[in-house]
Design a protein around this motif. Structure first.
Motif, PDB file in Angstrom:
ATOM      1  N   TYR A 137     -24.356  25.255 -23.699  1.00 56.43           N
ATOM      2  CA  TYR A 137     -24.779  26.654 -23.511  1.00 56.43           C
ATOM      3  C   TYR A 137     -26.096  26.713 -22.754  1.00 56.43           C
ATOM      4  N   ASN A 138     -26.149  27.591 -21.754  1.00 58.30           N
ATOM      5  CA  ASN A 138     -27.360  27.795 -20.963  1.00 58.30           C
ATOM      6  C   ASN A 138     -27.911  29.198 -21.255  1.00 58.30           C
ATOM      7  N   PRO A 139     -29.026  29.302 -21.978  1.00 61.26           N
ATOM      8  CA  PRO A 139     -29.553  30.622 -22.335  1.00 61.26           C
ATOM      9  C   PRO A 139     -30.054  31.424 -21.134  1.00 61.26           C
ATOM     10  N   ALA A 140     -30.382  30.751 -20.044  1.00 59.06           N
ATOM     11  CA  ALA A 140     -30.887  31.460 -18.864  1.00 59.06           C
ATOM     12  C   ALA A 140     -29.822  32.340 -18.223  1.00 59.06           C
ATOM     13  N   THR A 141     -28.570  31.899 -18.330  1.00 58.26           N
ATOM     14  CA  THR A 141     -27.476  32.638 -17.695  1.00 58.26           C
ATOM     15  C   THR A 141     -26.466  33.189 -18.698  1.00 58.26           C
ATOM     16  N   GLY A 142     -26.522  32.688 -19.940  1.00 61.56           N
ATOM     17  CA  GLY A 142     -25.532  33.075 -20.936  1.00 61.56           C
ATOM     18  C   GLY A 142     -24.212  32.350 -20.756  1.00 61.56           C
ATOM     19  N   GLU A 143     -24.179  31.429 -19.808  1.00 61.35           N
ATOM     20  CA  GLU A 143     -22.955  30.688 -19.509  1.00 61.35           C
ATOM     21  C   GLU A 143     -22.740  29.580 -20.531  1.00 61.35           C
ATOM     22  N   SER A 144     -21.494  29.318 -20.866  1.00 62.87           N
ATOM     23  CA  SER A 144     -21.176  28.217 -21.774  1.00 62.87           C
ATOM     24  C   SER A 144     -19.906  27.516 -21.308  1.00 62.87           C
ATOM     25  N   ILE A 145     -19.818  26.238 -21.629  1.00 66.69           N
ATOM     26  CA  ILE A 145     -18.615  25.446 -21.355  1.00 66.69           C
ATOM     27  C   ILE A 145     -18.170  24.834 -22.668  1.00 66.69           C
ATOM     28  N   GLU A 146     -16.900  25.001 -22.997  1.00 66.00           N
ATOM     29  CA  GLU A 146     -16.362  24.487 -24.256  1.00 66.00           C
ATOM     30  C   GLU A 146     -15.250  23.482 -23.976  1.00 66.00           C
ATOM     31  N   THR A 147     -15.301  22.344 -24.655  1.00 61.78           N
ATOM     32  CA  THR A 147     -14.227  21.361 -24.558  1.00 61.78           C
ATOM     33  C   THR A 147     -13.905  20.848 -25.953  1.00 61.78           C
ATOM     34  N   SER A 148     -12.807  20.125 -26.043  1.00 60.25           N
ATOM     35  CA  SER A 148     -12.413  19.572 -27.341  1.00 60.25           C
ATOM     36  C   SER A 148     -11.767  18.215 -27.159  1.00 60.25           C
ATOM     37  N   GLY A 149     -11.618  17.503 -28.269  1.00 61.81           N
ATOM     38  CA  GLY A 149     -10.968  16.206 -28.253  1.00 61.81           C
ATOM     39  C   GLY A 149     -10.440  15.877 -29.631  1.00 61.81           C
ATOM     40  N   ALA A 150      -9.482  14.973 -29.705  1.00 65.37           N
ATOM     41  CA  ALA A 150      -8.908  14.597 -30.993  1.00 65.37           C
ATOM     42  C   ALA A 150      -8.584  13.108 -31.001  1.00 65.37           C
ATOM     43  N   ALA A 151      -8.559  12.532 -32.188  1.00 64.81           N
ATOM     44  CA  ALA A 151      -8.185  11.134 -32.367  1.00 64.81           C
ATOM     45  C   ALA A 151      -7.198  11.064 -33.525  1.00 64.81           C
ATOM     46  N   GLU A 152      -6.038  10.453 -33.277  1.00 62.31           N
ATOM     47  CA  GLU A 152      -4.985  10.382 -34.286  1.00 62.31           C
ATOM     48  C   GLU A 152      -5.081   9.078 -35.080  1.00 62.31           C
ATOM     49  N   GLY A 153      -4.775   9.162 -36.365  1.00 57.15           N
ATOM     50  CA  GLY A 153      -4.790   7.974 -37.209  1.00 57.15           C
ATOM     51  C   GLY A 153      -4.178   8.254 -38.562  1.00 57.15           C
ATOM     52  N   TRP A 154      -4.545   7.439 -39.531  1.00 55.75           N
ATOM     53  CA  TRP A 154      -4.051   7.572 -40.902  1.00 55.75           C
ATOM     54  C   TRP A 154      -5.214   7.458 -41.877  1.00 55.75           C
ATOM     55  N   ILE A 155      -5.075   8.120 -43.011  1.00 60.54           N
ATOM     56  CA  ILE A 155      -6.022   7.903 -44.102  1.00 60.54           C
ATOM     57  C   ILE A 155      -5.506   6.746 -44.932  1.00 60.54           C
ATOM     58  N   THR A 156      -6.344   5.745 -45.115  1.00 62.47           N
ATOM     59  CA  THR A 156      -5.962   4.577 -45.887  1.00 62.47           C
ATOM     60  C   THR A 156      -6.667   4.568 -47.236  1.00 62.47           C
ATOM     61  N   ALA A 157      -5.984   4.045 -48.240  1.00 66.07           N
ATOM     62  CA  ALA A 157      -6.574   3.956 -49.583  1.00 66.07           C
ATOM     63  C   ALA A 157      -7.574   2.819 -49.672  1.00 66.07           C
ATOM     64  N   GLU A 158      -7.593   1.969 -48.637  1.00 70.66           N
ATOM     65  CA  GLU A 158      -8.469   0.790 -48.664  1.00 70.66           C
ATOM     66  C   GLU A 158      -9.569   0.957 -47.619  1.00 70.66           C
ATOM     67  N   ALA A 159     -10.696   1.507 -48.036  1.00 71.74           N
ATOM     68  CA  ALA A 159     -11.823   1.694 -47.124  1.00 71.74           C
ATOM     69  C   ALA A 159     -12.290   0.351 -46.577  1.00 71.74           C
ATOM     70  N   ALA A 160     -12.683   0.346 -45.308  1.00 71.80           N
ATOM     71  CA  ALA A 160     -13.139  -0.905 -44.688  1.00 71.80           C
ATOM     72  C   ALA A 160     -14.114  -0.602 -43.567  1.00 71.80           C
ATOM     73  N   GLY A 161     -15.091  -1.493 -43.397  1.00 70.20           N
ATOM     74  CA  GLY A 161     -16.032  -1.390 -42.285  1.00 70.20           C
ATOM     75  C   GLY A 161     -17.354  -0.775 -42.671  1.00 70.20           C
ATOM     76  N   GLY A 162     -18.411  -1.256 -42.018  1.00 70.41           N
ATOM     77  CA  GLY A 162     -19.749  -0.759 -42.306  1.00 70.41           C
ATOM     78  C   GLY A 162     -20.343   0.052 -41.182  1.00 70.41           C
ATOM     79  N   GLY A 163     -19.567   0.285 -40.124  1.00 71.39           N
ATOM     80  CA  GLY A 163     -20.065   1.059 -39.002  1.00 71.39           C
ATOM     81  C   GLY A 163     -19.700   2.525 -39.136  1.00 71.39           C
ATOM     82  N   GLY A 164     -20.078   3.308 -38.129  1.00 69.75           N
ATOM     83  CA  GLY A 164     -19.727   4.720 -38.124  1.00 69.75           C
ATOM     84  C   GLY A 164     -20.384   5.499 -39.238  1.00 69.75           C
ATOM     85  N   PHE A 165     -19.757   6.608 -39.602  1.00 73.26           N
ATOM     86  CA  PHE A 165     -20.286   7.467 -40.654  1.00 73.26           C
ATOM     87  C   PHE A 165     -19.173   8.397 -41.101  1.00 73.26           C
ATOM     88  N   GLY A 166     -19.446   9.226 -42.085  1.00 73.82           N
ATOM     89  CA  GLY A 166     -18.443  10.180 -42.547  1.00 73.82           C
ATOM     90  C   GLY A 166     -17.207   9.497 -43.099  1.00 73.82           C
TER      91      GLY A 166
END
Length: 209
Positions: A137-166
């Motif tokens: 968002y640019n407050p000088a002009t009021g202009e905004s650009i919106e994009t999106s993205g997605a990543a597909e996967g599965w929820i596993t009962a066995e948590a693994a890994g020390g990287g990332g977050f959430g």
């Protein structure tokens, strides 16, 4: 609108997101600043019903306060077995100030209570996807650009890994046979919802130059 600046302001107080944006923009020779660099700014209440609404509210609130272009992200986890929940409530699934660990525990508990399938040893509980909305968002002009993205996967009962977050330790990527938390930052950026949304944003910016 363009990013003809050496500094990118990202409207977030999530250290994990800051790290990912720093990694992405470093390749473009740009420095990332976040709300940690502007502690005087008021907290934005994320009360939108979609990721896009929350991202726009953050970008506009912070952009208008600073008077310069601001990039905002809102993202979360959508689990098929839970009809898309936790969705926009991902960061506060277990409560308003819940930790990542508390949110992960609630997610597993909720899925396990559904007794999905007959094989109790099956570690994959439900298809899911990470979704991200980005708004520049640019407050000088009021202009905004919106994009999106997605990543597909599965929820596993066995948590693994020390990287990332959430929810990364529970988000299993079949192609890698690893959770998101087991990937390197570069690998995650290449396949993640946030990485996809950012690439879409940069493509949009190039198309309007």
């Amino acid at each position: 609108m363009n990013l003809d600046t050496d500094i990118i302001i990202v409207a977030t107080q999530n250290k994990g997101k800051v790290k990912e944006f720093e990694h992405a923009f470093a390749a473009l020779g740009k420095q990332v600043k976040s709300m940690f660099d502007y502690p005087e700014l008021p907290e934005v209440v994320e009360d939108g019903v979609t990721f896009a609404e929350n991202a726009m509210k953050k970008a506009k609130t912070v952009g208008d306060a600073l008077g310069i272009p601001v990039l905002a992200d809102d993202s979360g986890l959508c689990v098929d077995a839970l009809d898309g929940k936790p969705g926009v409530y991902s960061a506060r699934y277990a409560g308003e100030h819940a930790t990542d660990e508390e949110n992960n525990r609630k997610l597993l508990r909720t899925l396990e209570e559904l007794k999905l399938g007959e094989d109790t040893d099956q570690p994959l509980l439900s298809p899911a996807r990470f979704v991200c909305s980005l708004v520049l968002y640019n407050p000088a002009t009021g202009e905004s650009i919106e994009t999106s993205g997605a990543a597909e996967g599965w929820i596993t009962a066995e948590a693994a890994g020390g990287g990332g977050f959430g929810y990364d330790p529970l988000f299993y990527i079949p192609e890698y046979e690893k959770t998101m938390a087991e990937l390197t930052l570069g690998q995650k950026q290449a396949i993640s919802h946030r990485g996809a949304a950012l690439r879409n944003l940069l493509d949009r910016l190039k198309s309007v130059e």
